[in-house]
Design a protein around this motif. Structure first.
Motif, short mmCIF file in Angstrom:
data_model
loop_
_atom_site.label_atom_id
_atom_site.label_comp_id
_atom_site.label_asym_id
_atom_site.label_seq_id
_atom_site.Cartn_x
_atom_site.Cartn_y
_atom_site.Cartn_z
N SER A 51 -7.87 21.07 1.12
CA SER A 51 -7.72 19.67 0.71
C SER A 51 -6.65 19.48 -0.36
CB SER A 51 -9.07 19.15 0.17
OG SER A 51 -9.46 19.88 -0.97
N ASP A 52 -5.88 20.52 -0.65
CA ASP A 52 -4.86 20.42 -1.69
C ASP A 52 -3.74 19.48 -1.25
OD1 ASP A 52 -2.23 21.38 -3.09
OD2 ASP A 52 -3.84 22.19 -4.31
N GLY A 53 -3.64 18.32 -1.90
CA GLY A 53 -2.68 17.31 -1.50
C GLY A 53 -1.23 17.73 -1.70
N PHE A 54 -0.97 18.46 -2.78
CA PHE A 54 0.39 18.91 -3.07
C PHE A 54 0.90 19.82 -1.97
CE2 PHE A 54 3.68 21.53 -4.95
CZ PHE A 54 4.35 20.68 -5.81
N ALA A 55 0.06 20.77 -1.56
CA ALA A 55 0.46 21.67 -0.48
C ALA A 55 0.64 20.91 0.83
CB ALA A 55 -0.58 22.78 -0.32
N LYS A 56 -0.20 19.90 1.05
CA LYS A 56 -0.12 19.15 2.31
C LYS A 56 1.20 18.40 2.46
CE LYS A 56 -4.94 18.43 3.63
NZ LYS A 56 -5.98 17.43 3.94
N VAL A 57 1.60 17.67 1.41
CA VAL A 57 2.83 16.89 1.55
C VAL A 57 4.04 17.80 1.73
CG1 VAL A 57 2.06 14.79 0.39
CG2 VAL A 57 3.01 16.65 -0.97
N HIS A 58 4.04 18.94 1.05
CA HIS A 58 5.18 19.84 1.18
C HIS A 58 5.17 20.54 2.54
CE1 HIS A 58 5.45 19.18 -3.17
NE2 HIS A 58 6.71 19.58 -3.05
N TYR A 59 3.99 20.88 3.01
CA TYR A 59 3.90 21.50 4.33
C TYR A 59 4.32 20.50 5.41
CZ TYR A 59 2.06 24.45 8.08
OH TYR A 59 1.93 25.24 9.20
N GLY A 71 -3.70 11.47 -3.55
CA GLY A 71 -3.38 11.06 -4.92
C GLY A 71 -3.25 12.22 -5.88
N ASP A 72 -3.17 13.45 -5.37
CA ASP A 72 -3.05 14.62 -6.23
C ASP A 72 -1.74 14.60 -7.01
OD1 ASP A 72 -5.48 15.47 -5.33
OD2 ASP A 72 -4.73 17.11 -4.08
N PRO A 73 -1.72 15.21 -8.20
CA PRO A 73 -0.47 15.26 -8.97
C PRO A 73 0.66 15.88 -8.14
CG PRO A 73 -2.32 16.00 -10.31
CD PRO A 73 -2.85 15.83 -8.92
N GLY A 74 1.83 15.28 -8.22
CA GLY A 74 2.98 15.79 -7.51
C GLY A 74 3.17 15.22 -6.12
N THR A 75 2.22 14.40 -5.65
CA THR A 75 2.34 13.82 -4.31
C THR A 75 3.00 12.45 -4.32
OG1 THR A 75 0.13 12.84 -4.42
CG2 THR A 75 0.29 15.07 -3.53
N ASP A 76 2.98 11.76 -5.43
CA ASP A 76 3.54 10.41 -5.50
C ASP A 76 5.05 10.49 -5.68
OD1 ASP A 76 3.75 7.68 -5.62
OD2 ASP A 76 3.21 7.55 -7.73
N ASP A 77 5.72 10.83 -4.60
CA ASP A 77 7.16 11.07 -4.62
C ASP A 77 7.79 10.27 -3.48
OD1 ASP A 77 9.75 12.35 -3.95
OD2 ASP A 77 9.17 13.83 -5.45
N GLY A 78 8.88 9.59 -3.77
CA GLY A 78 9.52 8.75 -2.77
C GLY A 78 9.91 9.50 -1.51
N ARG A 79 10.23 10.78 -1.62
CA ARG A 79 10.65 11.54 -0.44
C ARG A 79 9.53 11.64 0.58
NH1 ARG A 79 12.60 16.62 -3.83
NH2 ARG A 79 10.74 15.93 -4.94
N PHE A 80 8.30 11.74 0.10
CA PHE A 80 7.19 11.89 1.05
C PHE A 80 6.88 10.56 1.74
CE2 PHE A 80 6.18 15.21 -2.28
CZ PHE A 80 6.81 16.22 -1.57
N ARG A 89 5.10 1.36 -5.33
CA ARG A 89 5.01 2.46 -6.29
C ARG A 89 6.31 2.66 -7.06
NH1 ARG A 89 0.29 3.97 -7.82
NH2 ARG A 89 1.08 6.04 -8.34
N GLY A 90 7.34 1.87 -6.73
CA GLY A 90 8.59 1.94 -7.47
C GLY A 90 9.60 2.94 -6.93
N HIS A 91 9.34 3.49 -5.74
CA HIS A 91 10.26 4.49 -5.19
C HIS A 91 11.41 3.85 -4.41
CE1 HIS A 91 7.39 7.43 -6.46
NE2 HIS A 91 6.47 7.02 -5.62
N PHE A 92 11.19 2.70 -3.81
CA PHE A 92 12.20 2.03 -3.01
C PHE A 92 12.51 0.66 -3.61
CE2 PHE A 92 9.71 4.20 0.60
CZ PHE A 92 10.38 5.40 0.41
N ALA A 93 13.78 0.26 -3.50
CA ALA A 93 14.16 -1.06 -4.00
C ALA A 93 13.50 -2.17 -3.19
CB ALA A 93 15.68 -1.21 -3.96
N SER A 94 13.29 -1.91 -1.91
CA SER A 94 12.59 -2.85 -1.04
C SER A 94 12.13 -2.09 0.19
CB SER A 94 13.50 -4.02 -0.63
OG SER A 94 14.50 -3.58 0.28
N VAL A 95 11.42 -2.77 1.08
CA VAL A 95 10.99 -2.11 2.32
C VAL A 95 12.20 -1.70 3.16
CG1 VAL A 95 9.75 -2.47 4.49
CG2 VAL A 95 8.77 -3.30 2.35
N TRP A 96 13.26 -2.51 3.12
CA TRP A 96 14.46 -2.20 3.89
C TRP A 96 15.37 -1.20 3.19
CZ3 TRP A 96 14.35 -3.35 8.75
CH2 TRP A 96 13.81 -4.54 9.23
N GLN A 97 15.50 -1.33 1.87
CA GLN A 97 16.44 -0.50 1.12
C GLN A 97 15.69 0.69 0.52
OE1 GLN A 97 18.31 -2.33 -2.31
NE2 GLN A 97 20.21 -1.20 -2.00
#
Length: 600
Positions: free
Chosen positions: A332-340, A364-373, A399-407
């Protein structure tokens, strides 16, 4: 006799105001009188001196005859060592009473490591004095339960219990690190004095203080670790890579000394790896993290960091192996999941990547809230024809990762004008546009002259953006030698630094064969605009969509759009399409920004 009389008078004056009413409503003085007298001033003084002497001699006896097992008592009290200094003192009592509870929580949150690696003194930022005061003062605001407990002192029974019960909760949130070995506890005051200089930002003085301690106690890991932290802070202050390299060496020395506690070894090597990565020494950081995992094989967070280190050197296979190991023991480790999931998507295993990316983000694990994912999950869903992609893009935007849904570019400068399509006048680059359009046949002829596949100048698109078809590109300005093949085209552009100096863009020919579809995608940055000059355009079947506006190319005409917005391309004609792509700086960027922004 006069002084004695005065003393009695003074004693009487002092006693009268102290009279209180007992449970029966009778004044205490009256009670004494009713019993037939009271103590005179002399007797009170005599008994006071007797009791004081008894206390002194009792203390001497306890120490001299070793009547109390201090190690046992202190060992029990260390369970309430809330400020991490190895003993139970006034500061710990304040924590237990709720006075410093917010400060404890804030320090826990500020430590980047999942395990408690460093004492609050060590891990605090170089200017902690400014941080401590507001933390203590602001306790009543977030800790809603503390205020009534402090104010309700006359009713302690109701208030003491909740506070005592809250202590285990603090302990459960973070395991207390142990950075001091047995000997270092005896020199803790000296270490604290040097550490105080570092926390006040007096880095030069802190380095000298820790250097003195290292000379005096060369086998102390904690002193050497303090020296490394001070050198690290001084490197930041001086903007000196040489000083930072010195700190990296000192971190290593501290971790290798005998009698270093496990927590200190972990904190020291983690700091070393972080600073190595900061200097771009990725393979050195990888080796440091491998050593950490060998020492602490059960630490999942360290394995996750090791996986990232493999990714940073482009070793996706090594990272994949690490995350498979993590998920085998911690599914259930979220960090490993998003990277995998990210690795699976890079292998074009689109459907397989989606559940890992989605579950990891939802954890919601630490390190998962990243725009790349968010970016890659949405892209994977789009490629599977799933419209829920835009739900994730919306989340990424909120979450502040994208300027908009399009951009959805990730390397941005805030405040730049954002619109999908631009006119030449909007850009201010009218002269460049006119030059391209006036000379489009010269540019076309040179492009066609190098299109022969045997020359190898056109290479297939390698960013995995195609659903199907063939798409080749020939880059001019990222490959300086290519200008020899198209000298006229390069000569036309040399006087336009907005194009040739755009470190976040490219200048290239693009040829697309019939039956090609390019997935919806976005560019990496909002710092550039993209010009498309039509060179060979079939009459029908070729079109480009940017956001919800679809357009077509014309031979000898320039289209300008912001490729940080979502765009998509179709080539359904019966012959090839050839265009010339010229990226230019966003017109609102200053000259300073153009010079200092990192290349992409």
């Amino acid at each position: 006799m006069a002084p004695r009389k005065n003393f009695r008078n003074q004693a009487k004056k002092e006693v009268k105001p102290a009279a209180v009413v007992n449970k029966n409503g009778v004044k205490a003085e009256a009670t004494v009188a009713a019993s037939g007298g009271g103590f005179s001033g002399t007797k009170i003084f005599t008994w006071f001196m007797v009791l004081a002497l008894l206390g002194v001699w009792s203390s001497v006896a306890v120490v001299w005859f070793d009547l109390v097992d201090y190690d046992n008592v202190i060992g029990k009290l260390s369970a309430y060592d809330a400020d991490g200094d190895g003993d139970f003192d006034v500061e710990d009592a304040k924590v237990l009473l709720g006075k410093l509870q917010l400060r404890y929580n804030a320090e826990v949150e500020s430590v980047p490591e999942p395990e408690a690696d460093v004492e609050p003194e060590v891990e605090s930022v170089p200017e902690p004095e400014a941080d401590v005061e507001p933390e203590v003062e602001s306790v009543p605001e977030p800790e809603a339960d503390v205020e009534p407990e402090v104010e309700s002192v006359p009713e302690p029974e109701a208030d003491v219990e909740p506070e005592v019960e809250s202590v285990p909760e603090l302990k459960a949130k973070k395991k207390k690190p142990k950075l001091l070995n047995k000997f270092e506890k005896t020199i803790k005051m000296e270490i604290d004095a040097a550490e105080k200089l570092r926390k006040k930002g007096k880095m030069e003085e802190a380095v000298r203080a820790f250097e003195t301690l290292v000379l005096q106690y060369p086998q102390s890991p904690r002193c050497r670790y303090g020296k490394a932290l001070a050198e690290d802070g001084l490197a930041e202050k001086m903007l000196s890579n040489d000083m930072l390299q010195k700190a990296i060496g000192t971190y290593k020395e501290a971790s290798e000394l005998p009698n270093a506690t496990p927590d200190l070894i972990k904190a020291t090597l983690k700091k070393r790896a972080e600073r190595q990565q900061f200097l771009g020494r990725m393979r050195g950081a990888l080796a440091t993290l491998e050593k950490l995992v060998q020492i602490f094989p059960e630490d999942v967070a360290l394995k996750n960091d090791l996986g990232v280190a493999h990714l940073l050197i482009g070793d996706n296979k090594g990272a994949k192996r690490i995350y498979e190991e993590v998920l085998a023991t911690a599914p259930s480790d979220g960090f490993a999941k998003v990277h995998y999931g990210f690795i699976l998507k890079s292998e074009n295993k689109i459907a397989e990547s989606i559940p890992f990316l989605r579950d990891g983000l939802e954890s919601g694990d630490p390190g998962t809230d990243d725009g790349r994912f968010y970016f890659h999950l949405g892209d994977a869903l789009q490629r599977m024809g799933d419209d829920s992609a835009y739900k994730w893009y919306e989340r990424g935007h909120l979450r502040g990762h994208f300027a908009s849904v399009w951009q959805r570019s990730l390397y941005n400068v805030d405040g730049l004008k954002a619109q999908p399509w631009w006119t030449p006048k909007d850009t201010g680059y009218m002269d460049l546009v006119k030059t391209l359009e006036r000379n489009w046949r010269i540019i076309r002829d040179e492009a066609q002259s190098v299109m022969d596949k045997t020359t190898g100048l056109f290479v297939p698109e390698e960013e995995n953006l195609r659903e199907k078809g063939e798409w080749g590109q020939f880059t001019l300005w990222q490959q300086g030698e290519s200008c020899r093949s198209v000298p006229k085209t390069c000569g036309l552009l040399e006087r336009y630094p907005e194009a040739t100096g755009c470190k976040r863009g490219q200048i290239k020919f693009s040829v697309m064969q019939p039956g090609t579809h390019v997935w919806p995608h976005t560019g990496p940055t909002n710092c550039r605009l993209r010009m498309h000059l039509g060179l060979v355009i079939p009459k029908t079947g070729c079109k480009i969509r940017c956001t919800n506006d679809t357009r077509a190319w014309e031979e000898g005409k320039v289209l300008i759009f912001d490729d940080s917005f979502e765009h998509e391309v179709w080539q359904d004609a019966d012959s090839y399409r050839l265009i010339f792509i010229v990226d230019v700086w966003h017109p609102e960027l200053t000259q300073y920004q153009r010079q200092t922004l990192s290349p992409i």
